[in-house]
Write a protein that holds these residues in place. Structure first.
Motif, PDB file in Angstrom:
ATOM      1  N   VAL A 189       5.427  -0.613 -50.873  1.00 47.86           N
ATOM      2  CA  VAL A 189       4.151  -0.522 -50.153  1.00 47.86           C
ATOM      3  C   VAL A 189       4.195   0.770 -49.333  1.00 47.86           C
ATOM      4  O   VAL A 189       5.071   0.951 -48.492  1.00 47.86           O
ATOM      5  N   LEU A 190       3.251   1.651 -49.610  1.00 48.69           N
ATOM      6  CA  LEU A 190       3.255   3.010 -49.076  1.00 48.69           C
ATOM      7  C   LEU A 190       2.044   3.220 -48.177  1.00 48.69           C
ATOM      8  O   LEU A 190       0.918   2.878 -48.553  1.00 48.69           O
ATOM      9  N   THR A 191       2.247   3.769 -46.973  1.00 44.53           N
ATOM     10  CA  THR A 191       1.126   4.008 -46.070  1.00 44.53           C
ATOM     11  C   THR A 191       1.289   5.321 -45.329  1.00 44.53           C
ATOM     12  O   THR A 191       2.407   5.824 -45.177  1.00 44.53           O
ATOM     13  N   ASP A 192       0.156   5.864 -44.874  1.00 46.69           N
ATOM     14  CA  ASP A 192       0.201   6.974 -43.926  1.00 46.69           C
ATOM     15  C   ASP A 192      -0.492   6.591 -42.624  1.00 46.69           C
ATOM     16  O   ASP A 192      -0.651   7.417 -41.729  1.00 46.69           O
ATOM     17  N   GLY A 193      -0.919   5.321 -42.520  1.00 45.23           N
ATOM     18  CA  GLY A 193      -1.449   4.781 -41.273  1.00 45.23           C
ATOM     19  C   GLY A 193      -2.753   5.385 -40.796  1.00 45.23           C
ATOM     20  O   GLY A 193      -3.080   5.276 -39.622  1.00 45.23           O
ATOM     21  N   GLU A 194      -3.544   5.977 -41.709  1.00 43.05           N
ATOM     22  CA  GLU A 194      -4.768   6.634 -41.255  1.00 43.05           C
ATOM     23  C   GLU A 194      -5.900   5.646 -40.989  1.00 43.05           C
ATOM     24  O   GLU A 194      -6.791   5.920 -40.181  1.00 43.05           O
ATOM     25  N   LEU A 202      -3.562   4.910 -36.751  1.00 46.73           N
ATOM     26  CA  LEU A 202      -2.424   4.527 -35.910  1.00 46.73           C
ATOM     27  C   LEU A 202      -1.139   5.238 -36.325  1.00 46.73           C
ATOM     28  O   LEU A 202      -0.059   4.907 -35.831  1.00 46.73           O
ATOM     29  N   GLY A 203      -1.253   6.223 -37.226  1.00 41.78           N
ATOM     30  CA  GLY A 203      -0.079   6.997 -37.613  1.00 41.78           C
ATOM     31  C   GLY A 203       1.034   6.119 -38.146  1.00 41.78           C
ATOM     32  O   GLY A 203       0.804   5.164 -38.893  1.00 41.78           O
ATOM     33  N   VAL A 204       2.278   6.428 -37.748  1.00 44.75           N
ATOM     34  CA  VAL A 204       3.426   5.683 -38.277  1.00 44.75           C
ATOM     35  C   VAL A 204       3.487   4.260 -37.763  1.00 44.75           C
ATOM     36  O   VAL A 204       4.261   3.453 -38.280  1.00 44.75           O
ATOM     37  N   HIS A 205       2.690   3.929 -36.766  1.00 45.64           N
ATOM     38  CA  HIS A 205       2.658   2.540 -36.318  1.00 45.64           C
ATOM     39  C   HIS A 205       2.048   1.624 -37.381  1.00 45.64           C
ATOM     40  O   HIS A 205       2.115   0.401 -37.253  1.00 45.64           O
ATOM     41  N   GLY A 206       1.474   2.219 -38.423  1.00 50.07           N
ATOM     42  CA  GLY A 206       0.983   1.438 -39.556  1.00 50.07           C
ATOM     43  C   GLY A 206       2.095   0.814 -40.366  1.00 50.07           C
ATOM     44  O   GLY A 206       1.825  -0.013 -41.253  1.00 50.07           O
ATOM     45  N   MET A 207       3.345   1.162 -40.086  1.00 56.26           N
ATOM     46  CA  MET A 207       4.482   0.549 -40.773  1.00 56.26           C
ATOM     47  C   MET A 207       4.452  -0.975 -40.611  1.00 56.26           C
ATOM     48  O   MET A 207       4.866  -1.717 -41.504  1.00 56.26           O
ATOM     49  N   ILE A 231       7.408   1.946 -47.054  1.00 57.80           N
ATOM     50  CA  ILE A 231       7.595   3.364 -46.745  1.00 57.80           C
ATOM     51  C   ILE A 231       6.393   3.847 -45.935  1.00 57.80           C
ATOM     52  O   ILE A 231       5.247   3.642 -46.326  1.00 57.80           O
ATOM     53  N   CYS A 232       6.674   4.517 -44.826  1.00 58.14           N
ATOM     54  CA  CYS A 232       5.621   5.102 -44.002  1.00 58.14           C
ATOM     55  C   CYS A 232       5.737   6.623 -44.037  1.00 58.14           C
ATOM     56  O   CYS A 232       6.823   7.173 -43.795  1.00 58.14           O
ATOM     57  N   PHE A 281       6.132  -1.053 -58.970  1.00 55.88           N
ATOM     58  CA  PHE A 281       4.780  -1.344 -58.500  1.00 55.88           C
ATOM     59  C   PHE A 281       4.585  -0.656 -57.149  1.00 55.88           C
ATOM     60  O   PHE A 281       5.318  -0.923 -56.200  1.00 55.88           O
ATOM     61  N   ILE A 282       3.600   0.230 -57.053  1.00 56.65           N
ATOM     62  CA  ILE A 282       3.347   0.974 -55.812  1.00 56.65           C
ATOM     63  C   ILE A 282       1.973   0.604 -55.280  1.00 56.65           C
ATOM     64  O   ILE A 282       0.963   0.792 -55.966  1.00 56.65           O
ATOM     65  N   GLN A 283       1.944   0.077 -54.066  1.00 55.43           N
ATOM     66  CA  GLN A 283       0.662  -0.227 -53.417  1.00 55.43           C
ATOM     67  C   GLN A 283       0.362   0.827 -52.362  1.00 55.43           C
ATOM     68  O   GLN A 283       1.186   1.105 -51.492  1.00 55.43           O
ATOM     69  N   PHE A 284      -0.834   1.401 -52.431  1.00 56.57           N
ATOM     70  CA  PHE A 284      -1.320   2.313 -51.399  1.00 56.57           C
ATOM     71  C   PHE A 284      -1.988   1.477 -50.307  1.00 56.57           C
ATOM     72  O   PHE A 284      -2.954   0.757 -50.570  1.00 56.57           O
ATOM     73  N   GLU A 285      -1.465   1.561 -49.102  1.00 66.32           N
ATOM     74  CA  GLU A 285      -1.925   0.702 -48.001  1.00 66.32           C
ATOM     75  C   GLU A 285      -2.467   1.543 -46.853  1.00 66.32           C
ATOM     76  O   GLU A 285      -1.778   2.428 -46.334  1.00 66.32           O
ATOM     77  N   ASP A 286      -3.690   1.264 -46.449  1.00 69.41           N
ATOM     78  CA  ASP A 286      -4.301   1.844 -45.252  1.00 69.41           C
ATOM     79  C   ASP A 286      -4.406   3.368 -45.286  1.00 69.41           C
ATOM     80  O   ASP A 286      -4.372   4.023 -44.239  1.00 69.41           O
ATOM     81  N   PHE A 287      -4.511   3.951 -46.467  1.00 69.43           N
ATOM     82  CA  PHE A 287      -4.897   5.356 -46.576  1.00 69.43           C
ATOM     83  C   PHE A 287      -6.413   5.434 -46.359  1.00 69.43           C
ATOM     84  O   PHE A 287      -7.118   4.429 -46.424  1.00 69.43           O
TER      85      PHE A 287
END
Length: 599
Positions: A189-194, A202-207, A231-232, A281-287
């Motif tokens: 699960v991959l995010t950049d917290g945008e 929320l930036g890296v707090h999206g972890m 991964i953040c 399996f890669i999930q894009f989260e909160d981009f």
């Protein structure tokens, strides 16, 4: 014996090799007499090879059982004296945990308790979740995790919960992935917290959302927790409050975009495939919606990638609409749909809906699209506005006079289905009493999908009150869909549109079959299975989706359908195809029951 000897020899060779790579040097210093002195210092790599016992065992969350260690296990694993004398079953531990959880004042305290339990005793954490998933899903997942992410800097614990990758790590990402202790990873699960839930950047707090999401993958879909990796990506944040806070755990700079950002994401995906395989399996989260749609378009032809907000919401919405046909006695091609709110998610729901109706009826795409209307921030999407519209809106721009507001559009279109989709702003109250009154005037069973979280366009109480109890309601979030008592004394239980109905089973089916991508047919199959899991008894109470308490069974059924499509389409790499797909898949699901360490 020969095999054991060979293993021991290999271990000694590895140890010797590691020590050989360690350099030794001499430190020079002056002694008390003023003369030079030298002392040889050998730098040695720490080396441990032993059975986990005693204090080390009970402090390891993966293997710890707390007071459930039996007398024999305590004696043989050197635990005597480290635990009280009583032996508690796992069932009793679950009961005690729930007593503690229910005694707490708010969901954030419950969230902290659960994450603390996960850090101490992983199997007990998942057993508590599995046994009480309907009650605890809104605590460990949406909406509580969003509040926790806001306070992530204060609540941060430096534990091994995921990987953080920043722009400074470019060219070194492969090495960072090798720092992760697990060599087999099936799901990232991959995010950049945008765009974290309804809280924005929320930036890296999206972890926190990534970790929460993976807990749901395991609890709802049985994916093994050791094979899941959050991964953040740290590319900064535009949240001024976080940038000014000394407790923000990421880089204190504004968000980086453009070529640097794209190159970083490309390297991360490439190195994930290099390290864990192209079937991961890669999930894009909160981009941002723009980035999510772009990444899906770029990678989904060659890799199993998925975006929960875009694809998950679309699948759940379609499942609810399919199931509602049993209540309305109307097929979907007989309905007219009006979408209001965020077009990003709405357009993906519409596209999947059009694909389903087209495949079921054989009607051309252009004809099916005429049933679907959109409202954006400038009014009704019509042909007169074609020059100012984005390309993806044009297929849904019909010949009609312009309408500036939702109320006017309701009068002229007379929709049978009203869909509210999340926007960057607060959607609460978008479906007002006059709007819902108009929806009910022309429909015996109007359908309302209020999909925004944590505050939907209208609540279930409002939907039923303003439509005289006629509405079929599906709402965003778990807590927005509690039972409602109608004026006639009849209890009515609406459905929740949570994408947690979808992603656990989808990922289980993909990882089991080794599918090389997520095909559109898999999403349609998921929607059909989910719709069919609702019983006549569920629909009699107003629900068009099954109770969330049955999510493990739902996920397994969805996984079977997804894996079946993978084999039918030639995308599966786990060959030969199992004779009993459902039975074999069920065996692979993670079971949080304790392991016996002694016979």
């Amino acid at each position: 014996a020969i095999g054991l000897a060979r293993w021991a020899a290999r271990q000694e060779a590895h140890k010797a090799s590691a020590l050989a790579t360690v350099s030794s040097r001499h430190l020079s210093y002056q002694d008390d007499a003023g003369g030079d002195n030298e002392e040889e210092v050998i730098r040695q790599v720490p080396w441990v090879r032993s059975v986990m016992t005693g204090d080390v065992l009970i402090r390891n969350p993966r293997y710890n059982k707390g007071m459930a260690f039996t007398k024999e296990e305590r004696a043989r694993l050197h635990l005597q004296g480290l635990l009280p004398s009583a032996v508690l079953s796992q069932e009793l531990q679950v009961e005690r945990a729930m007593i503690n959880i229910r005694s707490m004042e708010n969901d954030l305290q419950r969230y902290v308790y659960l994450t603390s339990l996960q850090e101490r005793n992983e199997r007990l954490f998942y057993r508590v979740l599995v046994d009480h998933i309907e009650e605890l899903a809104p605590v460990i997942h949406v909406p509580t995790v969003g509040v926790a992410c806001q306070k992530y800097g204060i609540m941060f614990r430096s534990l091994q919960r995921g990987l953080w990758i920043s722009l400074a790590d470019r060219g070194n990402i492969g090495k960072i992935l090798r720092n992760w202790p697990e060599t087999r990873v099936d799901l990232v699960v991959l995010t950049d917290g945008e765009r974290v839930l309804g809280f924005g950047d929320l930036g890296v707090h999206g972890m926190g959302v990534c970790v929460s999401k993976l807990a749901m993958y395991t609890a709802c879909g049985g994916l093994h927790p050791q094979r899941c990796l959050p991964i953040c990506i740290d590319v900064g944040t535009n949240n001024k409050e976080l940038l000014d806070s000394p407790f923000y755990v990421g880089y204190h700079h504004t968000r980086v975009r453009g070529e640097e950002y794209n190159d970083l994401l490309e390297e991360i995906i490439r190195e994930i495939h290099q390290r864990f395989g192209t079937k991961t399996f890669i999930q894009f989260e909160d981009f941002s919606f723009e980035n999510s749609a772009r990444f899906l378009a770029e990678y989904r032809a060659d890799a199993p990638v998925y975006d929960d907000d875009i694809q998950g919401t679309a699948v759940v919405s379609l499942a609810a609409l399919i199931s509602s046909m049993h209540i309305t006695n109307k097929s979907l091609e007989e309905h007219s749909f009006l979408f209001a709110g965020g077009e990003d998610i709405g357009l993906h729901i519409a596209d999947l809906l059009v694909e389903f109706i087209t495949k079921e009826t054989g009607k051309p795409l252009s004809q099916v699209r005429k049933q679907i209307w959109f409202m954006d921030d400038k009014g009704l999407v019509v042909r007169h506005r074609a020059e100012e519209l984005e390309d993806r809106k044009i297929p849904y721009a019909h010949d009609h006079d312009e309408c500036a507001d939702l109320s006017t559009a309701m009068d002229v279109i007379k929709p049978t289905v009203l869909v509210g989709t999340p926007t960057g702003d607060d959607s609460k109250g978008l479906f007002t009493k006059p709007i819902l009154n108009k929806l009910a005037e022309n429909n015996d069973k109007p359908i309302i999908l209020a999909l925004s979280t944590p505050y939907p366009e209208c609540t279930a109480d409002e939907a039923y009150a303003y439509t005289n109890g006629k509405a079929i309601y599906v709402g965003g979030g778990y807590r927005n869909c509690t039972s409602v008592m109608l004026p006639n004394g009849k209890p009515y239980k609406p459905s929740t549109s949570t994408s947690a109905y979808v992603f656990p089973g989808l990922a289980l089916g993909q990882t089991f079959s080794g599918a090389t991508k997520i095909h559109g047919e898999m999403l349609l199959a998921t929607a059909k299975v989910l719709a069919n899991m609702a019983t006549d008894e569920d629909r009699a109470e107003g629900a068009v989706l099954p109770p969330f308490s049955r999510i493990r069974k739902v996920s397994c059924k969805i996984a079977k359908a997804v894996a079946g499509k993978a084999y039918d389409l030639g995308l599966a790499t786990r060959l030969p195809k199992p004779v009993n797909l459902f039975k074999d898949m069920k065996k692979t699901m993670f079971n949080p029951v304790y392991t016996k360490y002694c016979n």
